[in-house]
Design an enzyme around this catalytic site. Sequence first.
Site, PDB file in Angstrom:
ATOM      1  N   SER A   1       1.228  -1.548   0.070  1.00  0.00           N
ATOM      2  CA  SER A   1       0.012   0.121   0.242  1.00  0.00           C
ATOM      3  C   SER A   1       1.088   1.452   0.366  1.00  0.00           C
ATOM      4  O   SER A   1       1.841   1.277  -0.693  1.00  0.00           O
ATOM      5  CB  SER A   1      -0.874   0.299   0.871  1.00  0.00           C
ATOM      6  OG  SER A   1      -2.435   0.625   1.346  1.00  0.00           O
TER       7      SER A   1
ATOM      8  N   ASP B   1      -9.411  -4.788  -4.699  1.00  0.00           N
ATOM      9  CA  ASP B   1      -8.859  -4.623  -4.043  1.00  0.00           C
ATOM     10  C   ASP B   1      -9.822  -3.381  -4.354  1.00  0.00           C
ATOM     11  O   ASP B   1      -9.323  -2.177  -5.457  1.00  0.00           O
ATOM     12  CB  ASP B   1      -7.528  -3.881  -4.150  1.00  0.00           C
ATOM     13  CG  ASP B   1      -6.589  -2.651  -2.858  1.00  0.00           C
ATOM     14  OD1 ASP B   1      -7.382  -2.360  -2.802  1.00  0.00           O
ATOM     15  OD2 ASP B   1      -6.298  -2.888  -3.015  1.00  0.00           O
TER      16      ASP B   1
ATOM     17  N   HIS C   1      -7.689  -5.450   0.208  1.00  0.00           N
ATOM     18  CA  HIS C   1      -6.391  -5.032  -0.243  1.00  0.00           C
ATOM     19  C   HIS C   1      -5.633  -5.527   0.325  1.00  0.00           C
ATOM     20  O   HIS C   1      -4.287  -5.642  -0.142  1.00  0.00           O
ATOM     21  CB  HIS C   1      -6.625  -3.209   0.013  1.00  0.00           C
ATOM     22  CG  HIS C   1      -5.706  -2.655   0.509  1.00  0.00           C
ATOM     23  ND1 HIS C   1      -4.817  -2.097  -1.072  1.00  0.00           N
ATOM     24  CD2 HIS C   1      -5.058  -1.722   2.106  1.00  0.00           C
ATOM     25  CE1 HIS C   1      -3.786  -1.691  -0.263  1.00  0.00           C
ATOM     26  NE2 HIS C   1      -4.513  -1.238   0.974  1.00  0.00           N
TER      27      HIS C   1
HETATM   28  C1  LIG Z   1      -5.709   4.894   4.077  1.00  0.00           C
HETATM   29  C2  LIG Z   1      -5.172   4.370   3.526  1.00  0.00           C
HETATM   30  O1  LIG Z   1      -6.142   2.621   3.491  1.00  0.00           O
HETATM   31  N1  LIG Z   1      -3.519   4.224   2.835  1.00  0.00           N
HETATM   32  C3  LIG Z   1      -3.381   3.094   2.026  1.00  0.00           C
HETATM   33  C4  LIG Z   1      -2.626   3.470   0.489  1.00  0.00           C
HETATM   34  C5  LIG Z   1      -2.440   2.640   2.771  1.00  0.00           C
HETATM   35  O2  LIG Z   1      -1.481   2.634   2.573  1.00  0.00           O
HETATM   36  N2  LIG Z   1      -2.885   1.251   3.906  1.00  0.00           N
HETATM   37  C6  LIG Z   1      -2.429   0.856   4.460  1.00  0.00           C
HETATM   38  C7  LIG Z   1      -3.434   1.262   5.846  1.00  0.00           C
HETATM   39  C8  LIG Z   1      -2.174  -0.766   4.819  1.00  0.00           C
HETATM   40  O3  LIG Z   1      -1.803  -1.204   5.045  1.00  0.00           O
HETATM   41  O4  LIG Z   1      -3.254  -1.047   4.144  1.00  0.00           O
END
Ligand SMILES: CC(=O)N[C@@H](C)C(=O)N[C@@H](C)C(=O)O
Length: 773
Positions: free
Chosen positions: A626, A717, A749
């Site tokens: 992410s 995702d 995700h």
């Molecule tokens: C706010 C958020 O979900 N940002 C994503 C781009 C991200 O990095 N999520 C993290 C929390 C994850 O580990 O999935």
Amino acid sequence: MDGSKAGPLKELPLGIDATTEEEYASQSRLLQEFTSISSIDKAWIFKSDSGIGSQAMFSISQPNLLANKRKKFILSSHISRGSNNSVNFQWAPFPVEMTGVSVIVPSPSGAKLLVVRNPENESPCQFEIWGRAQVEKEFHIPQSVHGSVYADGWFQGISWNSDETLIAYVAEEPSPSKPTFTGQGYKKGSSTEKDFGNWKGQGDWKEEWGETYAGKRQPALFVININSGEAQAVKGIEKSLSVGQVVWAPPVRGSHQYLVFVGWSEGTRKLGIKYCFNRPCALYAVRAPNFESEADEPELKDNSTEDVPVINLTQSISSAFYPRFSPDGKFLSFLSARSSVDSGAHSATDSLHRIDWPIDGLLSSSAKIVDVVPVVMCAEDGSFPGLYWSSFLSNPWLSDGCTMIITSIWGSCQVILSVNVLSGEVIRISPTDSNSSWSVLTLDGNNIVAVSSSPVDVPHINYGYLVDKESKSTAWSWQNVPSPTNECSEKVKSLLSSLQFSIMKIPLRDVSDSVTKGAAKPIEAIFVSSKTKRNDPFDPLIVILHGGPHAVSLSSFSKSLGFLSSIGFNLLLVNYRGSLGFGEEALQSVLGKVGSQDVNDVLVAIDHVIDLGLASPSKLAVLGGSHGGFLTTHLIGQAPDKFVAAVARNPVCNLTLMVGTTDIPDWVYVEAYGSEGKNSFTDAPSAENLTLFQSKSPIAHVSKVKTPTLFLLGAQDLRVPVSTGLQYARALKEKGVPVKVIVFPNDTHAIERPQSDFESFLNIGVWFKKYLS
Ligand SMILES: CC(=O)N[C@@H](C)C(=O)N[C@@H](C)C(=O)O
């Protein structure tokens, strides 16, 4: 797509050579041993039948690889206290599996247990009320009343009233009826019958709550009467409000009974809510439905028949959640993510507040909100860095009625805090001499059942008590509780015992005068290594990067990281500025500077371990998901000679592409522009916006990349749609960079379904072995 130049020995069915296949086989045996370690998820304490000691019930879970599901179990124990405060847990011989159970909630007295089974199809939702030896009641609530009960840990709210006759809960409102078409065209009037002569159209699309909330549109409030089985929707709540976290207000004699809940307004569209605490929300009070027939209804103070409005109790603050009434019902405390809402950061430092609850039951929308624990802007060395949401017990109170026991984040550790809601005093009560992470499971009167773990220790149960209650000493003593849940295989035990970890403080380089004091402090990184060198002269190092960016790498046990450190890799988990647990100024400092400040922090951390002689510059790899995947792909582009291999899980590679497809396009604006991006967010980005997003994205550096990279992508995702990772992987392939892509068709995700998680980490292990050995 694996473009590696390693010479094939003998072609095997998967297109891999015999040596690689042997690597898969041997790593998978060890990974299976790590995977099967059970997790302790929750616990409840009950009065013991014998009147001596208490009974504990632990909810534990374990992935079932073949079924591709998590198995959930209940394990029971009797707790007795011996002399010198010693405590003894007598465990039931075996855990009992809870098949098909979505959520369980004991009643306040512990005499009854609610068991909810959510339907997998169109069937009714099943509520069971268990007594000590049998199921006493079973109710089936049809989908025409409501859909699944929310058991997600955020909207979720299930609350028994004090006399244990009613249960308030949050469930999906029934879907609006869909149009019916026949051979003749549109059929007037709604119809539920299905036959060959007609079909259901789709009707209007209704926004959902984004990532992990597919199909979840309208969490609504219901109350079930457990004597009659009648379930009623709570009236008066506007459709534009999604509700959650319901609790019963203290009963007031001669007055209507109220429910307090959290409401999130929808505005013109819903933006994703998972990991996003920047969604404005408030606490509301609403009159609970009356199940008595009119004749039985007692004369009430405010017995007007017209609809009573829903009262917003926290109008003057942009966020209020986790309502908890004090045991005497005199005040209502709650957490707030106002910093997050006001700045646009998706997560930030929380604050704790309270309002006095009117003893006469006359509620007002202008009650004074008292700040109990404010946001800490700059965390002074070793002192409290502020509150960071982890989890909140439904009953967090000690017997003084004003001390809450909560889990929070303090630097790279998860810690247990006691918070006096009247004085605002916050004390770290989990051991301060340990770098392990601790979280509270439940309270046993004034004692605490907690779980602790570290990167090199599997989770252990602990029992904590105040050493000297009379003198109000704040020293807590913790006893390690031998438990079947502490068990893991001899192999895993021996591998973990050969490892060590430390939390490093890493000074920043070239800090400009314009940064705030809190953002100029050293960052932290967790370094996990073998006690003895396994390779000469250096073990390879994997740099691990968390996402968010406002999340944190904690010093708790992780099966997948335990596996990677056990197969010969040292790990460096970098908590770059922006991570939770280090005060608000450090957290906010990364907004508008993503792809530069965070990238530099990681490079500084790597140089630090190299300078200490703990890593070789030629044996580095990087792994992140992410926003951690954003950093991973930035690093291989901006420092093309640094890393021998990389792994990116659902990485943010192109903000320009992501902004039009993610469930949180506002995140892209705030990351790229800083807090002002919150106000300029639009679903119609300008060419100027898109240009800035492109310049801040890893794709802007793709032409420089040489590092062999493994991509792990979840096709479902909604947060970082698969297209962003695929575009970047294709661009690397076009350049001849060795690339391997695995797409998990049914994963979201987190890529956390058991088989996908297993295949991911097996491939990560094999990929890093191939390039780092
Ligand atoms: C706010 C958020 O979900 N940002 C994503 C781009 C991200 O990095 N999520 C993290 C929390 C994850 O580990 O999935």
